[in-house]
Design an enzyme around this catalytic site. Structure first.
Site, PDB file in Angstrom:
ATOM      1  N   GLY A 104      -0.468   4.872  -1.076  1.00 26.23           N
ATOM      2  CA  GLY A 104      -0.925   5.166  -0.108  1.00 26.23           C
ATOM      3  C   GLY A 104      -1.155   6.513   1.471  1.00 26.23           C
ATOM      4  O   GLY A 104       0.220   6.962   0.403  1.00 26.23           O
ATOM      5  N   VAL A 124      -0.232  -3.399   9.821  1.00 27.93           N
ATOM      6  CA  VAL A 124      -0.785  -2.183   9.758  1.00 27.93           C
ATOM      7  C   VAL A 124      -2.470  -2.159   9.463  1.00 27.93           C
ATOM      8  O   VAL A 124      -3.614  -1.471  10.129  1.00 27.93           O
ATOM      9  CB  VAL A 124      -0.312  -0.795   9.243  1.00 27.93           C
ATOM     10  CG1 VAL A 124      -0.831   0.378   9.686  1.00 27.93           C
ATOM     11  CG2 VAL A 124       0.888  -0.892  10.115  1.00 27.93           C
ATOM     12  N   GLY A 125      -3.021  -2.715   8.331  1.00 29.94           N
ATOM     13  CA  GLY A 125      -4.230  -2.576   7.520  1.00 29.94           C
ATOM     14  C   GLY A 125      -4.689  -3.385   8.233  1.00 29.94           C
ATOM     15  O   GLY A 125      -4.927  -4.509   8.872  1.00 29.94           O
ATOM     16  N   GLY A 129       0.247  -1.274  -0.100  1.00 28.27           N
ATOM     17  CA  GLY A 129      -0.224   0.409   0.044  1.00 28.27           C
ATOM     18  C   GLY A 129       0.810   1.304  -0.069  1.00 28.27           C
ATOM     19  O   GLY A 129       0.705   2.569   0.922  1.00 28.27           O
ATOM     20  N   ASP A 141      -2.282   3.844  19.292  1.00 32.22           N
ATOM     21  CA  ASP A 141      -3.567   3.346  20.763  1.00 32.22           C
ATOM     22  C   ASP A 141      -2.425   3.998  21.546  1.00 32.22           C
ATOM     23  O   ASP A 141      -2.724   5.014  22.007  1.00 32.22           O
ATOM     24  CB  ASP A 141      -4.812   2.405  20.629  1.00 32.22           C
ATOM     25  CG  ASP A 141      -5.037   1.632  19.543  1.00 32.22           C
ATOM     26  OD1 ASP A 141      -5.488   2.732  19.049  1.00 32.22           O
ATOM     27  OD2 ASP A 141      -4.851   0.414  19.247  1.00 32.22           O
ATOM     28  N   HIS A 162      -6.738  -3.547  17.977  1.00 36.12           N
ATOM     29  CA  HIS A 162      -7.192  -2.706  17.872  1.00 36.12           C
ATOM     30  C   HIS A 162      -8.022  -2.558  16.982  1.00 36.12           C
ATOM     31  O   HIS A 162      -8.343  -2.422  16.160  1.00 36.12           O
ATOM     32  CB  HIS A 162      -5.980  -2.675  16.456  1.00 36.12           C
ATOM     33  CG  HIS A 162      -6.105  -1.315  15.614  1.00 36.12           C
ATOM     34  ND1 HIS A 162      -5.865   0.459  16.250  1.00 36.12           N
ATOM     35  CD2 HIS A 162      -6.630  -0.627  14.970  1.00 36.12           C
ATOM     36  CE1 HIS A 162      -5.423   1.461  15.997  1.00 36.12           C
ATOM     37  NE2 HIS A 162      -6.370   0.097  14.604  1.00 36.12           N
TER      38      HIS A 162
HETATM   39  P1  NAX Z   1      -5.044   4.337   1.769  1.00 31.30           P
HETATM   40  O1  NAX Z   1      -6.676   3.876   1.082  1.00 31.30           O
HETATM   41  O2  NAX Z   1      -4.639   5.703   1.395  1.00 31.30           O
HETATM   42  O3  NAX Z   1      -3.682   3.827   0.928  1.00 31.30           O
HETATM   43  C1  NAX Z   1      -3.549   2.316   0.937  1.00 31.30           C
HETATM   44  C2  NAX Z   1      -2.712   1.799  -0.326  1.00 31.30           C
HETATM   45  O4  NAX Z   1      -2.894   0.083  -0.343  1.00 31.30           O
HETATM   46  C3  NAX Z   1      -3.735   2.304  -1.346  1.00 31.30           C
HETATM   47  O5  NAX Z   1      -2.858   2.895  -1.891  1.00 31.30           O
HETATM   48  C4  NAX Z   1      -4.550   1.085  -2.522  1.00 31.30           C
HETATM   49  O6  NAX Z   1      -3.928   1.477  -3.447  1.00 31.30           O
HETATM   50  C5  NAX Z   1      -3.664   0.067  -1.886  1.00 31.30           C
HETATM   51  N1  NAX Z   1      -3.637  -1.215  -1.689  1.00 31.30           N
HETATM   52  C6  NAX Z   1      -4.997  -2.044  -1.374  1.00 31.30           C
HETATM   53  N2  NAX Z   1      -5.370  -3.444  -1.321  1.00 31.30           N
HETATM   54  C7  NAX Z   1      -4.096  -3.570  -2.013  1.00 31.30           C
HETATM   55  C8  NAX Z   1      -3.212  -4.882  -1.972  1.00 31.30           C
HETATM   56  N3  NAX Z   1      -3.795  -6.036  -2.088  1.00 31.30           N
HETATM   57  N4  NAX Z   1      -1.472  -4.905  -1.891  1.00 31.30           N
HETATM   58  C9  NAX Z   1      -1.563  -3.883  -1.489  1.00 31.30           C
HETATM   59  N5  NAX Z   1      -1.254  -2.892  -2.041  1.00 31.30           N
HETATM   60  C10 NAX Z   1      -2.800  -2.931  -1.556  1.00 31.30           C
HETATM   61  O7  NAX Z   1      -4.889   4.266   3.343  1.00 31.30           O
HETATM   62  P2  NAX Z   1      -4.130   4.277   4.316  1.00 31.30           P
HETATM   63  O8  NAX Z   1      -4.883   5.492   5.341  1.00 31.30           O
HETATM   64  O9  NAX Z   1      -2.895   4.522   3.989  1.00 31.30           O
HETATM   65  O10 NAX Z   1      -4.607   3.458   5.680  1.00 31.30           O
HETATM   66  C11 NAX Z   1      -3.882   2.276   5.214  1.00 31.30           C
HETATM   67  C12 NAX Z   1      -4.611   1.251   6.589  1.00 31.30           C
HETATM   68  O11 NAX Z   1      -4.105   1.672   7.739  1.00 31.30           O
HETATM   69  C13 NAX Z   1      -5.737   1.456   6.249  1.00 31.30           C
HETATM   70  O12 NAX Z   1      -6.549  -0.457   6.346  1.00 31.30           O
HETATM   71  C14 NAX Z   1      -6.291   1.855   7.808  1.00 31.30           C
HETATM   72  O13 NAX Z   1      -7.823   2.037   8.415  1.00 31.30           O
HETATM   73  C15 NAX Z   1      -5.056   1.143   8.606  1.00 31.30           C
HETATM   74  N6  NAX Z   1      -4.626   2.605   9.723  1.00 31.30           N
HETATM   75  C16 NAX Z   1      -3.819   1.522  10.469  1.00 31.30           C
HETATM   76  C17 NAX Z   1      -3.897   1.796  12.340  1.00 31.30           C
HETATM   77  C18 NAX Z   1      -3.323   0.815  12.928  1.00 31.30           C
HETATM   78  O14 NAX Z   1      -3.379   1.543  13.918  1.00 31.30           O
HETATM   79  N7  NAX Z   1      -3.102  -0.099  13.481  1.00 31.30           N
HETATM   80  C19 NAX Z   1      -4.560   3.413  11.727  1.00 31.30           C
HETATM   81  C20 NAX Z   1      -4.403   3.910  11.240  1.00 31.30           C
HETATM   82  C21 NAX Z   1      -5.134   2.981   9.535  1.00 31.30           C
HETATM   83  O15 NAX Z   1      -6.148   3.846   9.971  1.00 31.30           O
END
Ligand code: NAX
Length: 330
Positions: A14, A129-130, A11, A159, A187
């Site tokens: 992103g 993280v995702g 990602g 958190d 989380h």
């Molecule tokens: P974005 O939507 O800005 O970026 C995500 C990126 O991942 C995009 O560029 C997309 O093309 C890419 N992507 C999607 N599927 C993919 C795959 N199969 N392989 C590789 N790349 C892929 O999101 P962003 O703000 O960067 O957040 C990313 C993730 O972090 C989200 O799931 C979000 O919920 C999660 N978070 C987790 C946090 C935590 O504390 N654990 C906090 C922050 C965030 O909310």
């Protein structure tokens, strides 16, 4: 000079990726004497934007950045890697509940788990993280039978950092003066920031501020912080999430005694072996200490009825999530 380590970020085009890559390349995670090679993964619609990010990385002329490779194939992006930041996943849209999000993202982590299993270096460490990061980490761990389960982590450091910031603000101290603030569980808004063992300037937080605030506004503010940031910024937290990812992997790499880490223990979502009655085989956030590359769950912390109820609720949520994805757990 030290040999470079290979780091994959998924990602990478992103929001979090954009904040994370430049800090990695600047040496903020692995140290100012550790060169790195970045191996970045995106899905095909993200590749053009990723090319732009790579141009900016090159234009920053980071001395520690010894190479950048990009791919939309996890087998290539994970080839020979030592460290993985699995950030990419589908964002939750308005019409999705948490179960929909889990079902939509689960298959990404079966594929990436297999690709890690087949291609990564023996010393691999993985931070998911995702979201939903605990359950995604569980799926990836199950899909990589050749990699020890304790290598797959979920990020709850954001958190923890949010909780420390609130305590520091309340007590007029600095975040670095808050220690032993462990996050328990998932989380999600069920996670439990354990104020009962936290200290500010070495003194128990519960001796410095009333339980009404700790059980009320404090927990609520930490649990809803992500939503508050989206409302204010129009986008979800990215720079603070990247900072927390750096903190987590830096603590794991250097050990808890790293200068950036004032806490005696910190929080990591890790494989449960049944500690504190948490069912075996959940990725659960515990207070941990960390040596170089490894961690130990802090044992022997006592919980009162309030904490036990909170930990039971977040445990149940993770058990339910595991049930939702049971078909993906080989
Ligand atoms: P974005 O939507 O800005 O970026 C995500 C990126 O991942 C995009 O560029 C997309 O093309 C890419 N992507 C999607 N599927 C993919 C795959 N199969 N392989 C590789 N790349 C892929 O999101 P962003 O703000 O960067 O957040 C990313 C993730 O972090 C989200 O799931 C979000 O919920 C999660 N978070 C987790 C946090 C935590 O504390 N654990 C906090 C922050 C965030 O909310």
């Amino acid at each position: 000079m030290t040999a470079p380590i290979r780091i994959s970020v998924t990602g990478a085009a992103g929001n979090i990726g954009y904040a994370l890559l430049f800090r990695l390349a600047a040496g903020d995670c692995y140290g100012k004497d550790q060169p790195i090679i970045l191996q970045l993964l995106e899905i095909p619609p993200g590749m053009k934007a990723l090319e732009g990010v790579v141009m900016e990385l090159l234009d920053s002329a980071f001395p520690l950045l010894h190479g950048v490779e990009i791919s939309d194939d996890p087998n290539k992006a994970f080839s020979g890697i030592n460290q993985a930041f699995l950030v990419g996943s589908r964002p939750r849209t308005k019409d999705m509940n948490r179960a929909d999000l889990i079902s939509a993202n689960g298959p990404i982590f079966t594929g990436q788990g297999r690709a890690l299993n087949d291609n990564a270096a023996d010393d691999l460490r993985v931070l998911v993280v995702g979201n939903p990061c605990n359950t995604n980490a569980l799926i990836a761990a199950h899909s990589a039978p050749g990699i020890p389960k304790n290598r797959f982590h979920a990020m709850t450091r954001l958190d923890e950092n949010r909780a420390k910031a609130q305590l520091a603000k309340k007590l007029g101290s600095l975040p670095g003066e808050v220690s032993n603030l462990g996050i328990w569980g998932n989380h999600s808004d069920t996670m439990y920031p354990d104020f009962a063992h936290a200290k500010v300037r070495g003194q128990a937080v519960t001796e410095q501020v009333g339980r009404d605030w700790l059980e009320g506004d404090f927990l609520k503010t930490v649990a809803t912080r992500g939503k508050a940031i989206i409302e204010a910024r129009g986008q979800s937290s990215a720079a603070s999430a990247a900072a927390a990812a750096i903190d987590h992997m830096s603590t794991l790499w250097h050990g808890s005694a790293s200068p950036s880490d004032a806490a005696t223990f910190t929080s990591m979502g890790v494989w449960s072996d049944g500690q504190y009655g948490v069912p075996k085989g959940l990725i659960f956030s515990f207070p941990v200490t960390s040596g170089k590359g490894d961690y130990q769950i802090v044992e022997g912390l006592e919980h009162d009825d309030f904490a036990r109820a909170k930990i039971a609720a977040t445990t149940q949520e993770l058990v339910n999530e595991r049930e939702t994805v049971k078909d993906l757990l080989a």
